[in-house]
Design a protein around this motif. Structure first.
Motif, PDB file in Angstrom:
ATOM      1  N   ILE A  22       1.102  43.514  14.889  1.00  0.00           N
ATOM      2  CA  ILE A  22       1.352  44.761  16.247  1.00  0.00           C
ATOM      3  C   ILE A  22       1.964  46.156  15.656  1.00  0.00           C
ATOM      4  O   ILE A  22       1.477  46.947  16.109  1.00  0.00           O
ATOM      5  CB  ILE A  22       3.024  44.293  17.128  1.00  0.00           C
ATOM      6  CG1 ILE A  22       2.913  42.810  17.789  1.00  0.00           C
ATOM      7  CG2 ILE A  22       3.422  44.836  18.022  1.00  0.00           C
ATOM      8  CD1 ILE A  22       4.014  42.192  18.953  1.00  0.00           C
ATOM      9  N   SER A  25      -1.621  47.335  13.953  1.00  0.00           N
ATOM     10  CA  SER A  25      -2.544  47.442  15.450  1.00  0.00           C
ATOM     11  C   SER A  25      -2.134  48.467  16.678  1.00  0.00           C
ATOM     12  O   SER A  25      -2.815  49.464  16.289  1.00  0.00           O
ATOM     13  CB  SER A  25      -1.932  46.555  16.459  1.00  0.00           C
ATOM     14  OG  SER A  25      -2.709  46.762  18.296  1.00  0.00           O
ATOM     15  N   SER A  26      -0.442  48.965  16.717  1.00  0.00           N
ATOM     16  CA  SER A  26      -0.594  49.932  16.498  1.00  0.00           C
ATOM     17  C   SER A  26      -0.748  51.588  15.685  1.00  0.00           C
ATOM     18  O   SER A  26      -0.217  52.552  16.457  1.00  0.00           O
ATOM     19  CB  SER A  26       1.282  50.154  17.241  1.00  0.00           C
ATOM     20  OG  SER A  26       1.160  49.195  17.565  1.00  0.00           O
ATOM     21  N   HIS A  83      -1.285  43.568  25.847  1.00  0.00           N
ATOM     22  CA  HIS A  83       0.035  44.139  25.701  1.00  0.00           C
ATOM     23  C   HIS A  83       0.437  42.985  26.028  1.00  0.00           C
ATOM     24  O   HIS A  83       1.822  42.719  25.975  1.00  0.00           O
ATOM     25  CB  HIS A  83       0.274  45.778  26.933  1.00  0.00           C
ATOM     26  CG  HIS A  83       0.482  46.908  26.381  1.00  0.00           C
ATOM     27  ND1 HIS A  83       1.038  47.434  25.171  1.00  0.00           N
ATOM     28  CD2 HIS A  83      -0.678  47.817  25.915  1.00  0.00           C
ATOM     29  CE1 HIS A  83       0.631  48.475  25.158  1.00  0.00           C
ATOM     30  NE2 HIS A  83      -0.242  48.555  25.535  1.00  0.00           N
ATOM     31  N   THR A  86       0.217  39.921  23.769  1.00  0.00           N
ATOM     32  CA  THR A  86       0.498  40.959  23.037  1.00  0.00           C
ATOM     33  C   THR A  86       1.759  40.341  22.623  1.00  0.00           C
ATOM     34  O   THR A  86       3.060  39.389  21.804  1.00  0.00           O
ATOM     35  CB  THR A  86       0.643  42.077  22.448  1.00  0.00           C
ATOM     36  OG1 THR A  86      -1.134  41.598  21.413  1.00  0.00           O
ATOM     37  CG2 THR A  86       1.047  42.221  21.284  1.00  0.00           C
ATOM     38  N   SER A 120       9.860  46.512  21.011  1.00  0.00           N
ATOM     39  CA  SER A 120       8.053  47.515  22.317  1.00  0.00           C
ATOM     40  C   SER A 120       8.496  48.850  22.431  1.00  0.00           C
ATOM     41  O   SER A 120       7.707  49.273  21.863  1.00  0.00           O
ATOM     42  CB  SER A 120       8.741  46.902  23.808  1.00  0.00           C
ATOM     43  OG  SER A 120       7.728  47.527  24.032  1.00  0.00           O
ATOM     44  N   ASP A 123       8.123  49.784  19.039  1.00  0.00           N
ATOM     45  CA  ASP A 123       6.702  50.608  19.011  1.00  0.00           C
ATOM     46  C   ASP A 123       5.543  51.513  19.343  1.00  0.00           C
ATOM     47  O   ASP A 123       4.979  52.248  18.739  1.00  0.00           O
ATOM     48  CB  ASP A 123       5.903  48.681  19.238  1.00  0.00           C
ATOM     49  CG  ASP A 123       4.215  48.555  19.320  1.00  0.00           C
ATOM     50  OD1 ASP A 123       4.205  49.566  17.748  1.00  0.00           O
ATOM     51  OD2 ASP A 123       3.387  48.830  20.240  1.00  0.00           O
ATOM     52  N   ASN A 143       5.070  45.509  28.267  1.00  0.00           N
ATOM     53  CA  ASN A 143       5.658  44.688  27.316  1.00  0.00           C
ATOM     54  C   ASN A 143       6.951  43.998  27.375  1.00  0.00           C
ATOM     55  O   ASN A 143       6.776  42.595  27.007  1.00  0.00           O
ATOM     56  CB  ASN A 143       5.377  45.605  26.354  1.00  0.00           C
ATOM     57  CG  ASN A 143       5.071  46.387  25.568  1.00  0.00           C
ATOM     58  OD1 ASN A 143       3.530  45.474  25.944  1.00  0.00           O
ATOM     59  ND2 ASN A 143       5.032  47.088  24.686  1.00  0.00           N
TER      60      ASN A 143
END
Length: 171
Positions: A22, A25-26, A83, A86, A120, A123, A143
């Protein structure tokens, strides 16, 4: 000692690994993640006839086929679906970790939901700071919904499996 390795290998490593995915990816920009070029090669002519009526605000942006091309419209739902999925997995993995220690569904669930909400938020804050991304409160909510769905699904599947195991006669 064996129990400690089991915990690390089957509970801690998957959770930390998923959090790392995560995080990675972010860190990517929208352009690095876009699937729109792939969608441009797909026949999306049916999108208008089935989804032309769809129109809503997500954040301060209108999501509709009047404001987006069919490829952009489909990509929006793919991204938001990602979202949910994940963070559903994050919810499952965190629930598994907490239930390893607590052995109580309600406490483990609550801690897992809090963990998903905190990760979340972290993130989305990171995305907010990234010039190529935008952090959104709506994504935090999405999320968290994903996390709750994952936890609920996992609890129900494990209960179902346990029930089926008890029904199998032992010889």
């Amino acid at each position: 000692m064996r129990e400690r390795y089991k915990f690390i290998l089957f509970y801690l490593v998957p959770l930390i690994g998923w959090m790392g995915l995560i995080y990675y990816s972010s860190s990517q920009t929208f352009e690095e993640q876009t699937v729109e070029p792939v969608l441009l090669d797909v026949n999306l002519s049916y999108i208008h006839s089935y989804f032309g009526w769809v129109s809503f605000y997500y954040g301060d942006t209108l999501v509709s086929l009047e404001t987006r091309s069919p490829a952009e419209f489909v990509e929006f739902f793919i991204r938001k679906g990602a979202h949910v999925v994940t963070f559903a997995f994050l919810g499952i993995l965190s629930y598994r970790l907490f239930s390893y220690f607590l052995k109580h569904v309600t406490s483990s669930s609550l801690l897992a939901v809090i963990f998903v909400a905190m990760y979340s938020t972290f993130d989305e804050y990171r995305q907010f700071l990234n010039p190529g991304r935008s952090g959104m409160v709506e994504d935090v909510i999405l999320n968290c919904v994903g996390g709750v769905l994952g936890i609920t699904l996992w609890i129900n599947i494990t209960k179902w499996v346990e029930k089926k195991r008890k029904q199998i006669p032992t010889t």
